[in-house]
Write a protein that holds these residues in place. Sequence first.
Motif, mmCIF file in Angstrom:
data_model
loop_
_atom_site.group_PDB
_atom_site.id
_atom_site.type_symbol
_atom_site.label_atom_id
_atom_site.label_comp_id
_atom_site.label_asym_id
_atom_site.label_seq_id
_atom_site.Cartn_x
_atom_site.Cartn_y
_atom_site.Cartn_z
ATOM 1 N N ALA A 186 39.033 4.715 61.259
ATOM 2 C CA ALA A 186 38.767 4.200 59.902
ATOM 3 C C ALA A 186 37.674 3.550 59.394
ATOM 4 O O ALA A 186 36.916 2.981 60.330
ATOM 5 N N ASN A 187 37.435 3.761 58.204
ATOM 6 C CA ASN A 187 36.216 2.887 57.593
ATOM 7 C C ASN A 187 36.233 2.659 56.316
ATOM 8 O O ASN A 187 37.099 3.328 55.543
ATOM 9 N N CYS A 188 35.921 1.788 55.937
ATOM 10 C CA CYS A 188 35.732 1.093 54.381
ATOM 11 C C CYS A 188 34.341 1.124 54.021
ATOM 12 O O CYS A 188 33.471 0.248 54.412
ATOM 13 N N GLY A 189 33.974 2.243 53.038
ATOM 14 C CA GLY A 189 32.763 2.333 52.890
ATOM 15 C C GLY A 189 32.351 1.680 51.450
ATOM 16 O O GLY A 189 30.971 1.599 51.187
ATOM 17 N N VAL A 190 33.316 1.492 50.594
ATOM 18 C CA VAL A 190 32.893 1.016 49.171
ATOM 19 C C VAL A 190 33.681 -0.102 49.171
ATOM 20 O O VAL A 190 35.020 -0.176 49.041
ATOM 21 N N ILE A 191 33.228 -1.185 48.499
ATOM 22 C CA ILE A 191 33.786 -2.428 47.947
ATOM 23 C C ILE A 191 33.181 -3.094 46.727
ATOM 24 O O ILE A 191 32.024 -3.577 46.794
ATOM 25 N N ILE A 232 37.851 -2.480 43.778
ATOM 26 C CA ILE A 232 38.093 -1.305 43.985
ATOM 27 C C ILE A 232 37.560 -0.806 45.500
ATOM 28 O O ILE A 232 36.108 -1.280 45.899
ATOM 29 N N MET A 233 38.259 -0.376 46.527
ATOM 30 C CA MET A 233 37.731 -0.226 47.857
ATOM 31 C C MET A 233 38.154 1.223 48.344
ATOM 32 O O MET A 233 38.965 1.761 47.791
ATOM 33 N N THR A 234 37.694 1.618 49.149
ATOM 34 C CA THR A 234 37.805 3.005 49.884
ATOM 35 C C THR A 234 38.283 3.072 51.050
ATOM 36 O O THR A 234 37.849 2.055 51.945
ATOM 37 N N LEU A 235 38.958 3.932 51.847
ATOM 38 C CA LEU A 235 39.401 4.074 53.205
ATOM 39 C C LEU A 235 39.146 5.432 53.395
ATOM 40 O O LEU A 235 39.682 6.316 52.732
ATOM 41 N N ASP A 236 38.285 5.570 54.623
ATOM 42 C CA ASP A 236 38.195 6.949 55.184
ATOM 43 C C ASP A 236 38.853 6.967 56.603
ATOM 44 O O ASP A 236 38.680 6.252 57.664
ATOM 45 N N LEU A 237 39.961 7.797 56.558
ATOM 46 C CA LEU A 237 40.756 7.961 57.713
ATOM 47 C C LEU A 237 40.809 9.231 58.375
ATOM 48 O O LEU A 237 40.815 10.332 57.688
ATOM 49 N N ARG A 238 40.581 9.475 59.702
ATOM 50 C CA ARG A 238 40.254 10.756 60.294
ATOM 51 C C ARG A 238 41.091 10.727 61.624
ATOM 52 O O ARG A 238 41.181 9.788 62.373
ATOM 53 N N ASN A 239 41.750 11.691 61.951
ATOM 54 C CA ASN A 239 42.272 12.087 63.398
ATOM 55 C C ASN A 239 42.400 13.355 63.688
ATOM 56 O O ASN A 239 42.635 14.458 62.500
ATOM 57 N N PRO A 240 42.234 13.994 64.755
ATOM 58 C CA PRO A 240 42.369 15.477 65.320
ATOM 59 C C PRO A 240 43.792 15.898 64.857
ATOM 60 O O PRO A 240 44.175 17.183 64.792
ATOM 61 N N SER A 241 44.981 14.952 64.843
ATOM 62 C CA SER A 241 46.289 15.245 64.778
ATOM 63 C C SER A 241 46.687 15.079 63.403
ATOM 64 O O SER A 241 46.373 13.880 62.859
ATOM 65 N N ASP A 242 47.002 15.921 62.653
ATOM 66 C CA ASP A 242 47.581 15.841 61.249
ATOM 67 C C ASP A 242 48.882 14.861 61.159
ATOM 68 O O ASP A 242 48.885 14.017 60.441
#
Length: 409
Positions: free
Chosen positions: A261-266, A281-291
């Motif tokens: 997880a990452n918040c790259g923009v605030i 306004i903020m962003t979240l970048d969420l990633r996982n090998p499993s859908d």
Amino acid sequence: MSSNLRIDGPRLLSRLAALSAIGATPEGGCRRLALSDEDRQGRDWLVAELEALGLSVRIDAIGNIIGILKGREDGPAVIMGSHIDTVGTGGRFDGALGVVAGVEVLATLRDAGLTPRRDMAVIAFTNEEGARFHPDMLGSYVWAGGMSVADAHAELDADGAVLGTELKRIGYEGLEEPGFLPAHAYLEMHIEQGPVLESEGGGLGAVTGIQAICWLELTLTGKPSHAGTTPMAYRKDPGLAAARINLFANELTRTTQDQLANCGVIRVQPSNVNVVPETVIMTLDLRNPSDDLLAETEAAVRNFCAELSARDGITISFRDLARFPATPFTEELIATIETSATELGQPIRRMISGAGHDAQMMSRICPTAMVFIPSIGGLSHNPAEFSTNQDIAAGANVLLNAAWRVANA
């Protein structure tokens, strides 16, 4: 092909240095945002290199640049590629190395007087980074049929610039329909962009696939008030809510397997030291090998936001910026990369990619695989990103060997 055939390492490095000089930053990195003047200069350089090799150079309606080496037979091509756009604080290797390595493979074959059975091509995709226009991997997404040219042309950057207008401005709205060159297979060489290969003894990576990605933009609206006169209990503070959401998303990485997880923009408005903000306004970048696990994480974030909104009187809305499922690559091509590395005396290990790549989009339409080389210090999207000359040559030689095998199979 002679088992002794190798790419010209110094020539590859010279090409990479020439491209790196375009948009070079004082810190030693590169800034070539998609469809900027620097991107245009990089494109001009690439087209000149492809034409100097006698390749057929074609440009499609989203600005993807394709150089084609004609094979002995008509039919789908073996395509190599990546991108030459960068993030705002980019390095010299991310994306650019994959394009330059593809150019060097075709140059090596031309020098040796070798003609493949199938057409071979190198492609530089538009706006892979998503640093200026959304979504990321836009050029390959359009090429693979996931997005229409019209919708892509309508995308806006943060300043309101229209993608289609910018494409025309720099002179790279081509006449070809995206996907005009059928693909027999797609191979991409890339820096790892992480610390695994270097930390675990070096060598190359045969990439087995790309993890699922979810990019969200959240708009949090509260009530602006004086920071000195408004007691804490009376505040509706979207800045505090944003901090709690960021912390919650990161706590989920401790409890969900392989979750990132990452918040790259605030962006805070009004942005004053003594004012409780009205909007964040903020962003979240969420990633996982499993859908499935990624879906569970996103649901947990949305539920937390609903509870936070009800408790603190903050309005929270969501907008999707990008959403791509986990992407497995083609076993036969992964094995071809492993075999090529082994025959060249290069240690190689299987690994998943944590970052998205154009290969992720190309896998929708053809067999796909990637080869990784180590990133020193695990750095990427950073002016200090670096890979050694030896690793660059090793990766490019594996690309040459694997692409030739596939083109003649």
